[in-house]
Design a protein around this motif. Structure first.
Motif, mmCIF file in Angstrom:
data_model
loop_
_atom_site.group_PDB
_atom_site.id
_atom_site.type_symbol
_atom_site.label_atom_id
_atom_site.label_comp_id
_atom_site.label_asym_id
_atom_site.label_seq_id
_atom_site.Cartn_x
_atom_site.Cartn_y
_atom_site.Cartn_z
ATOM 1 N N ILE A 74 0.858 -1.195 0.000
ATOM 2 C CA ILE A 74 0.000 0.000 0.000
ATOM 3 C C ILE A 74 0.886 1.234 0.000
ATOM 4 O O ILE A 74 1.783 1.369 0.843
ATOM 5 N N ILE A 75 0.626 2.118 -0.961
ATOM 6 C CA ILE A 75 1.257 3.439 -0.979
ATOM 7 C C ILE A 75 0.205 4.408 -0.444
ATOM 8 O O ILE A 75 -0.835 4.621 -1.081
ATOM 9 N N VAL A 76 0.435 4.947 0.749
ATOM 10 C CA VAL A 76 -0.560 5.835 1.369
ATOM 11 C C VAL A 76 -0.095 7.276 1.234
ATOM 12 O O VAL A 76 1.067 7.598 1.473
ATOM 13 N N LEU A 77 -1.035 8.143 0.838
ATOM 14 C CA LEU A 77 -0.718 9.534 0.496
ATOM 15 C C LEU A 77 -1.546 10.513 1.324
ATOM 16 O O LEU A 77 -2.757 10.327 1.493
ATOM 17 N N ASP A 78 -0.902 11.540 1.825
ATOM 18 C CA ASP A 78 -1.537 12.631 2.578
ATOM 19 C C ASP A 78 -2.114 12.161 3.907
ATOM 20 O O ASP A 78 -2.934 12.847 4.499
ATOM 21 N N CYS A 79 -1.736 11.023 4.383
ATOM 22 C CA CYS A 79 -2.107 10.550 5.715
ATOM 23 C C CYS A 79 -1.205 9.359 6.020
ATOM 24 O O CYS A 79 -0.364 8.995 5.204
ATOM 25 N N GLY A 80 -1.360 8.773 7.203
ATOM 26 C CA GLY A 80 -0.584 7.585 7.546
ATOM 27 C C GLY A 80 0.551 7.811 8.510
ATOM 28 O O GLY A 80 1.060 6.852 9.096
ATOM 29 N N ILE A 81 0.947 9.078 8.722
ATOM 30 C CA ILE A 81 2.124 9.327 9.547
ATOM 31 C C ILE A 81 1.879 8.984 11.011
ATOM 32 O O ILE A 81 2.819 8.767 11.781
ATOM 33 N N LYS A 82 0.596 8.893 11.406
ATOM 34 C CA LYS A 82 0.281 8.524 12.790
ATOM 35 C C LYS A 82 -0.445 7.178 12.878
ATOM 36 O O LYS A 82 -0.971 6.825 13.930
ATOM 37 N N ALA A 83 -0.489 6.452 11.779
ATOM 38 C CA ALA A 83 -1.249 5.198 11.730
ATOM 39 C C ALA A 83 -0.413 4.027 12.244
ATOM 40 O O ALA A 83 -0.334 2.970 11.609
ATOM 41 N N ASN A 84 0.200 4.184 13.413
ATOM 42 C CA ASN A 84 1.094 3.147 13.943
ATOM 43 C C ASN A 84 0.375 1.815 14.139
ATOM 44 O O ASN A 84 0.862 0.757 13.706
ATOM 45 N N ASP A 85 -0.783 1.851 14.793
ATOM 46 C CA ASP A 85 -1.510 0.612 15.072
ATOM 47 C C ASP A 85 -2.024 -0.035 13.789
ATOM 48 O O ASP A 85 -1.956 -1.264 13.624
ATOM 49 N N GLU A 86 -2.543 0.785 12.889
ATOM 50 C CA GLU A 86 -3.115 0.258 11.653
ATOM 51 C C GLU A 86 -2.034 -0.364 10.771
ATOM 52 O O GLU A 86 -2.245 -1.418 10.149
ATOM 53 N N ILE A 87 -0.876 0.277 10.692
ATOM 54 C CA ILE A 87 0.199 -0.252 9.859
ATOM 55 C C ILE A 87 0.779 -1.528 10.483
ATOM 56 O O ILE A 87 1.163 -2.468 9.769
ATOM 57 N N ALA A 88 0.813 -1.588 11.812
ATOM 58 C CA ALA A 88 1.230 -2.835 12.481
ATOM 59 C C ALA A 88 0.230 -3.954 12.165
ATOM 60 O O ALA A 88 0.622 -5.109 11.917
ATOM 61 N N TYR A 89 -1.059 -3.622 12.151
ATOM 62 C CA TYR A 89 -2.102 -4.585 11.796
ATOM 63 C C TYR A 89 -1.923 -5.066 10.356
ATOM 64 O O TYR A 89 -2.075 -6.258 10.053
ATOM 65 N N ALA A 90 -1.586 -4.137 9.451
ATOM 66 C CA ALA A 90 -1.370 -4.502 8.050
ATOM 67 C C ALA A 90 -0.200 -5.465 7.917
ATOM 68 O O ALA A 90 -0.258 -6.428 7.130
ATOM 69 N N ARG A 91 0.861 -5.252 8.672
ATOM 70 C CA ARG A 91 2.017 -6.160 8.641
ATOM 71 C C ARG A 91 1.608 -7.580 9.065
ATOM 72 O O ARG A 91 2.065 -8.563 8.496
ATOM 73 N N GLU A 92 0.723 -7.653 10.086
ATOM 74 C CA GLU A 92 0.234 -8.967 10.517
ATOM 75 C C GLU A 92 -0.506 -9.681 9.391
ATOM 76 O O GLU A 92 -0.521 -10.906 9.326
#
Length: 575
Positions: free
Chosen positions: A141-159
């Protein structure tokens, strides 16, 4: 709110520099003084400013993690992984997604895009979006104009076996998300020479780096520059440095060969056949793109911006135009209701900041209402509505007040927040709203200065009408594009009189069409004062008055100078 007029004359040294600059560049002292006020003192710097060159864009690989991001994208394409381009639902996010998707889809077809639903996903990266990606077999996923604080969500995506490349420009937290790469010029360890890129600008730099690494000629990126211009204008980032270069050439693209979807918006909002400016984007194009995400879903805006069939694009643009009309109706009603709440507050004129909440307000319009209240009362303002079980909304600020830091000081009360100095999105449990209001106002009271409690209009030069001519008008055009960091020059002329032919015009007689003379020249100059018909009686009294204005070209009489008058007041000698 009536703004205070402020003019700071040039010092003797500045006047000397101005005269030298005017002589070297062959321009008026007025225009040279405007360059000086923008920090431009040398002939070389002036020529770079007046003629921005794409060759002066920075090497994209100077940005932290850019090499890692490009490598991961190349690996994804080599493995034929499915790629998702994910972005915010506002103009900056939608244009960024359209830019990246349109460029990559020319060379790679295992790709899709996703815009979160404001009312279902909420702001930024959502678990719902990640689940959709996982079901679609997305690996990157290439996320644009957001995502810099999505720590929990990006950890979930890695799972779930999904990697992230974050392309953002909002202020990060101390702990960055566990993404493969984080492209953000506001990182504390930033190595990129220019910090003020918008989200679409960061996406453009990523595509520039990808093209460079794969031997794709830079010219393949040029048709995408209109997205950059739309984004820079609408996101109100400084129009300086690299943003100025991208906006300058993006406007050229917008005026010569815009993308099919944006051309449909231009036709729908009545701009066809006109030279489009940054103001046109802010007041005409951007609200229509935003209306999709505010009233329905931002995906429709991206669908339009990547559309290649002109007939289909026009149908889609007309639908988005209808959303904008609905948005205006909701906007008017909510602003009126919010204003009534403020007016009922005890000692509201002494409040350091405004925080209003109504569970029935539409979430997609609270940012606009916050902006309107900020302009009306000239106070940092937070407007909140109910979304699920959270009070969710937007904060806006006034010059010199960092509303991001004010919101951050209350972070223990918040479920989420993000943004930058003058605009923040936030959410909190409803029961925390009273305490948030108290602490937010307390923070502002401790950081606001007396001079920051009233609007100030900065005047760049005081002119006689003999100085206002076609030559000056044509020189001023070269200072564009305008925006934060490079405002459209505002001038003042004192001791002005009605020539005798000024009159009230408009459907509701709300504007004044003026013909003016000043006390130092015999020049008669035309002007238009929008929404200022209350001053008509004084103007017709034959007494003198002062005006502040921008210098424009009359769109109905090409080549003719017209003043757009922003303020009118009696001359001091007449008071």
């Amino acid at each position: 709110m009536q703004a205070k007029w402020n003019y700071t004359p040039l010092t003797p040294d500045e006047r000397q520099t101005t005269e030298a600059l005017a002589e070297r560049l062959g321009m008026s002292r007025t225009t040279a003084s405007l360059l000086l006020r923008r920090g431009i003192k040398s002939e070389a710097a002036a020529r770079r400013f007046l003629r921005p060159q794409l060759t002066e864009l920075h090497d994209p690989f100077l940005m932290n993690d850019m090499d890692v991001a490009v490598d991961r994208l190349n690996v994804a394409m080599g493995r034929r992984e499915r790629i998702m381009v994910y972005g915010d639902y506002d103009v900056d996010g939608c244009t960024a997604v359209a830019l990246v998707y349109r460029f990559l889809s020319q060379i790679y077809n295992n790709i899709e895009y996703y815009i979160p639903d404001r009312y279902v996903d909420g702001y930024g990266v959502s678990r719902l979006g990640i689940d959709h990606a996982a079901e679609a077999g997305v690996g990157l996923i290439i996320v644009l104009d957001c995502g810099i604080k999505a720590n929990d969500e990006i950890a979930y995506a890695r799972e779930r076996g999904i990697d992230f490349i974050v392309c953002d420009h909002h202020v990060p937290d101390e702990q960055l998300p566990d993404a493969v790469a984080i492209l953000n010029p506001k990182r504390e360890d930033n190595t990129y020479p220019y910090r003020e890129l918008c989200g679409c600008g960061v996406g453009f730099k990523f595509m520039q780096a990808f093209a460079k690494s794969n031997g794709i000629h830079f010219n393949r990126l040029l048709p995408l520059l209109d997205y950059c211009a739309v984004s820079i204008a609408s996101d109100l980032v400084p129009v300086t440095g690299e943003n100025r270069i991208l906006a300058y050439h993006g406007l050229k693209q917008l005026n010569t060969q815009p993308s099919v979807g944006i051309k449909a918006i231009i036709e729908t909002c009545g701009l066809a056949g006109r030279e489009i400016t940054m103001s046109d984007i802010v007041f005409k194009i951007a609200p229509r793109i935003n209306a999709s995400g505010r009233m329905q879903n931002g995906t429709e805006a991206v669908n339009l911006m990547v559309e290649t069939d002109a007939a289909r694009a026009l149908v889609m643009a007309e639908q988005i135009n209808r959303y904008n009309e609905q948005r205006k109706d909701v906007d008017r009603q909510m602003t009126e209701e919010a204003n009534q709440i403020v007016e009922r507050l005890d000692s509201q004129e002494h409040l350091p900041a405004i925080v209003v909440y109504d569970e029935h307000w539409k979430k997609g319009v609270v940012g606009i209402v916050a902006s309107r209240l900020t302009e009306l009362y000239y106070r940092p303002t937070v407007v909140l509505s109910l979304n699920g079980d959270l009070a969710t909304g937007s904060a806006r600020s006034v010059a010199g007040i960092d509303v991001y830091s004010a919101v951050k000081s209350c972070r223990d009360l918040l479920a989420n927040f993000g943004g930058h100095t003058y605009a923040v999105g936030l959410s909190m449990p409803v029961q925390n709203v009273p305490e948030f209001r108290r602490r937010f106002q307390q923070y502002i009271a401790g950081h606001i200065l007396p001079q920051q409690t009233e609007a100030v209009t900065e005047i760049e030069a005081v002119l006689d009408f003999r100085d206002v001519n076609k030559r000056l008008m044509n020189e001023l055009k070269k200072l564009a594009p305008h925006g934060p960091g490079n405002p459209k020059p505002l001038f003042a002329t004192r001791g002005v009189y009605d020539f005798g032919t000024s009159k009230v015009v408009g459907r509701n007689q709300e504007h004044i069409k003026l013909e003016l003379v000043d006390s130092r020249s015999s020049n008669v100059i035309n002007g238009i004062a929008f929404g200022q018909s209350a001053a008509a009686r004084y103007i017709k009294s034959r007494r003198s008055f002062d005006i502040i204005y921008t210098i424009e070209e009359n769109i109905y009489k090409r080549g003719e100078v017209q003043l757009q008058i922003e303020g009118i007041r009696p001359s001091e000698t007449e008071e």
